[in-house]
Design a protein around this motif. Sequence first.
Motif, short mmCIF file in Angstrom:
data_model
loop_
_atom_site.label_atom_id
_atom_site.label_comp_id
_atom_site.label_asym_id
_atom_site.label_seq_id
_atom_site.Cartn_x
_atom_site.Cartn_y
_atom_site.Cartn_z
N ARG A 199 0.77 -0.98 -0.03
CA ARG A 199 0.07 -0.08 0.01
C ARG A 199 0.85 1.22 -0.04
NH1 ARG A 199 0.07 -2.05 5.07
NH2 ARG A 199 0.60 -0.72 6.83
N THR A 200 2.09 0.98 0.47
CA THR A 200 2.98 2.20 0.30
C THR A 200 3.39 2.85 -1.27
OG1 THR A 200 4.02 1.36 2.32
CG2 THR A 200 5.24 3.11 1.27
N LEU A 201 3.27 1.90 -1.95
CA LEU A 201 3.66 2.23 -3.50
C LEU A 201 2.71 3.29 -4.07
CD1 LEU A 201 3.90 -1.56 -4.72
CD2 LEU A 201 6.03 -0.02 -4.12
N ASP A 202 3.26 4.01 -4.85
CA ASP A 202 2.63 5.07 -5.62
C ASP A 202 1.66 4.38 -6.68
OD1 ASP A 202 4.18 4.22 -7.93
OD2 ASP A 202 5.28 5.95 -7.77
N ALA A 203 0.77 5.19 -7.36
CA ALA A 203 -0.42 4.32 -8.09
C ALA A 203 0.50 3.61 -9.26
CB ALA A 203 -1.16 5.61 -8.93
N GLY A 204 1.50 4.24 -9.98
CA GLY A 204 1.99 3.21 -10.89
C GLY A 204 2.52 2.09 -10.38
N GLY A 205 3.41 2.01 -9.22
CA GLY A 205 3.62 0.77 -8.58
C GLY A 205 2.68 -0.08 -8.43
N ARG A 206 1.31 0.24 -7.75
CA ARG A 206 0.24 -0.43 -7.35
C ARG A 206 -0.27 -1.09 -8.62
NH1 ARG A 206 -0.73 3.69 -3.95
NH2 ARG A 206 -2.53 4.48 -5.28
N GLU A 207 -0.25 -0.44 -9.79
CA GLU A 207 -0.86 -0.93 -11.07
C GLU A 207 0.11 -2.08 -11.61
OE1 GLU A 207 -3.75 -1.58 -13.60
OE2 GLU A 207 -3.86 -0.03 -12.04
N ARG A 208 1.35 -1.76 -11.40
CA ARG A 208 2.31 -2.86 -11.88
C ARG A 208 1.80 -4.11 -11.12
NH1 ARG A 208 8.87 -2.68 -12.42
NH2 ARG A 208 8.91 -4.62 -13.64
N ILE A 209 1.80 -3.88 -9.66
CA ILE A 209 1.73 -5.17 -8.92
C ILE A 209 0.31 -5.77 -9.26
CG2 ILE A 209 1.32 -5.79 -6.48
CD1 ILE A 209 4.14 -5.03 -7.13
N LYS A 210 -0.76 -5.04 -9.63
CA LYS A 210 -2.00 -5.65 -9.96
C LYS A 210 -1.85 -6.53 -11.03
CE LYS A 210 -4.88 -2.03 -7.80
NZ LYS A 210 -5.68 -0.96 -8.01
N GLN A 211 -1.01 -5.92 -12.35
CA GLN A 211 -1.04 -6.82 -13.43
C GLN A 211 -0.23 -7.95 -13.31
OE1 GLN A 211 -2.26 -6.25 -16.30
NE2 GLN A 211 -1.34 -7.89 -17.14
N LEU A 212 0.93 -7.89 -12.35
CA LEU A 212 1.67 -9.05 -12.24
C LEU A 212 0.74 -10.19 -11.57
CD1 LEU A 212 5.16 -7.81 -11.06
CD2 LEU A 212 4.80 -9.27 -13.06
N GLU A 213 -0.25 -9.88 -10.40
CA GLU A 213 -0.83 -10.54 -9.74
C GLU A 213 -1.84 -11.55 -10.79
OE1 GLU A 213 -2.69 -8.56 -6.47
OE2 GLU A 213 -1.13 -8.84 -5.29
N VAL A 214 -2.48 -10.67 -11.83
CA VAL A 214 -3.41 -11.40 -13.06
C VAL A 214 -2.43 -12.37 -13.83
CG1 VAL A 214 -4.77 -10.87 -15.06
CG2 VAL A 214 -4.80 -9.22 -12.92
N GLU A 215 -1.30 -11.84 -14.05
CA GLU A 215 -0.50 -12.67 -14.81
C GLU A 215 -0.37 -14.14 -14.22
OE1 GLU A 215 2.98 -10.67 -16.01
OE2 GLU A 215 1.86 -9.08 -17.15
N THR A 216 0.09 -13.88 -12.91
CA THR A 216 0.55 -15.00 -11.92
C THR A 216 -0.75 -16.00 -11.87
OG1 THR A 216 2.07 -13.79 -10.52
CG2 THR A 216 0.94 -15.75 -9.41
N ALA A 217 -1.94 -15.50 -11.61
CA ALA A 217 -3.13 -16.42 -11.54
C ALA A 217 -3.37 -16.91 -12.67
CB ALA A 217 -4.31 -15.43 -11.21
N GLY A 218 -2.96 -16.60 -13.86
CA GLY A 218 -3.27 -16.99 -15.32
C GLY A 218 -3.18 -18.72 -15.51
N PRO A 219 -2.16 -19.14 -15.13
CA PRO A 219 -2.04 -20.74 -15.66
C PRO A 219 -2.92 -21.59 -14.67
CG PRO A 219 0.28 -19.62 -15.32
CD PRO A 219 -0.94 -18.67 -14.81
N MET A 220 -3.08 -21.14 -13.34
CA MET A 220 -4.09 -21.92 -12.66
C MET A 220 -5.28 -21.88 -12.95
SD MET A 220 -2.53 -22.49 -8.78
CE MET A 220 -2.47 -20.81 -8.37
#
Length: 227
Positions: free
Chosen positions: A132-153
């Motif tokens: 939550r400490t990250l700025d908006a750009g950092g949080r958006e990157r984290i969200k995108q990586l989480e979506v990518e991570t969930a993809g295979p399962m």
Amino acid sequence: MAKAAAARTGVDGTSSVEDAVRAVRISSRRRQLLDAAVAVMERTGFHQMSMQALAEEAGVSVGLFYKYFGNKEDILLAAIVDILEKFRDQLQPAMDLAGDDPVEQLIAGFRQYARIVDENRDAVVLTYRESRTLDAGGRERIKQLEVETAGPMREAILAAVDAGLIRADVEADLAVFDLMMLAHGWALKQWHFGAEFGFDAYVEAQLRMALPAMVIPERLAGYLAEI
């Protein structure tokens, strides 16, 4: 022979071997700094972390940290992205080794995801505590990586539904989220569960609870027998 020599030499006159060695050194140094940052943030939290403390933990100069990272926020983002990229990059290869059965792929994916959590418990806890400490750009990157991570399962669950192995009413996104949270629990509550379970026992126990909620009854016993 001239062509071979040219292939071994970069445009700046350096050899490809030298380039490779340099890349390994940079990667190793960056890993050293990120590991030190995770350790310090785990002890003190992000806001209390100082560059001097990071340097002392890593056994390097403060200036070296600034060579790799612009500021504390860059270090935090890099540490969180690092763990998420491990999830993203290591999940699919582990699932591919499980064969063609999508439920077996899902089981393999959960095991690998949980194994990465086990190997990076401090970093996983840090992600929860400090993202939550990250700025908006950092949080958006984290969200995108989480979506990518969930993809295979997620794809494995959808394939299992199509194959009639998982119930049609199972919501793939929710199911993947639940599995990820079960794996994260090993890091978040390891202080409690570690006294009762070893890692493999924890993974098996979670799978024995999760699979009955998804797999059709006719196939459940077979999958549970293989865990």
